[in-house]
Write a protein that holds these residues in place. Structure first.
Motif, short mmCIF file in Angstrom:
data_model
loop_
_atom_site.label_atom_id
_atom_site.label_comp_id
_atom_site.label_asym_id
_atom_site.label_seq_id
_atom_site.Cartn_x
_atom_site.Cartn_y
_atom_site.Cartn_z
N HIS A 49 23.97 24.59 37.21
CA HIS A 49 25.14 24.86 36.37
C HIS A 49 25.17 24.08 35.05
O HIS A 49 26.18 24.10 34.35
CB HIS A 49 26.45 24.65 37.13
N ALA A 51 24.34 23.91 31.35
CA ALA A 51 24.06 24.95 30.36
C ALA A 51 23.04 24.51 29.30
O ALA A 51 22.33 25.33 28.74
CB ALA A 51 25.35 25.38 29.68
N GLN A 52 22.98 23.22 29.02
CA GLN A 52 22.00 22.70 28.07
C GLN A 52 21.80 21.21 28.31
O GLN A 52 22.66 20.55 28.90
CB GLN A 52 22.42 22.96 26.62
N LEU A 77 20.53 26.98 35.10
CA LEU A 77 20.72 27.83 33.93
C LEU A 77 19.68 27.62 32.83
O LEU A 77 19.61 28.43 31.91
CB LEU A 77 22.11 27.59 33.35
#
Length: 151
Positions: A49, A51-52, A77
């Motif tokens: 989870h 994102a970056q 992700l």
């Protein structure tokens, strides 16, 4: 009366930081700020989870005893490079560009290992990190005694 002997006190060395790893190889040295996953709940969560992640960041999975290790990318992700290391921090296998959401098992086989560093996908090749390079972190023993983490 004369002065007593002069004694110079050397401050005790600070413990090596656990939120940072370095990798040394022919390419030079790369350093990453890391989160450590060293128990079942943090290892199970991993980088799911997320994102970056900054280029200078990663997650280090640490196990108490050498064992075959395997991972997958369910609920992850971002693309990751997985750097598998032994108890001395020597890189034994690199899985490049693990794909997000892929449930294919990622494993270097039955080699007994104690750690995996996950960094952004493609970064290991870009930096020139290879099998045989050494990851330094307090969780691993050093073949060079004593290891100076300030270097």
């Amino acid at each position: 009366m004369g002065a007593g002997p002069s004694v110079a006190l050397t401050p005790l060395a600070a413990p090596c930081p656990t939120d940072r790893v370095t990798i040394n190889g022919e390419f030079g040295t790369a350093a990453f700020n890391i989160d450590v996953a060293d128990d079942e709940p943090t290892r199970a969560q991993g980088l799911m989870h997320v994102a970056q992640m900054p280029l200078s960041a990663g997650m280090l999975f640490v196990y108490q005893k050498p064992q075959p290790l395997s991972f997958w990318m369910r609920n992850t992700l971002i693309e990751l490079d997985m750097i598998f290391v032994d108890g001395f921090g020597e890189i034994k296998h690199i899985h490049h560009r693990a794909q997000p959401h892929d449930e294919t098992v990622i494993s270097p086989g039955s080699i007994p290992l104690v750690g995996v560093l996950e960094i952004n996908g493609g970064l290991a090749k870009r930096l020139g990190i290879k099998v045989g390079d050494v990851l330094r972190h307090p969780a691993f023993e050093s073949r060079e005694e004593p290891w100076n983490c300030a270097e």
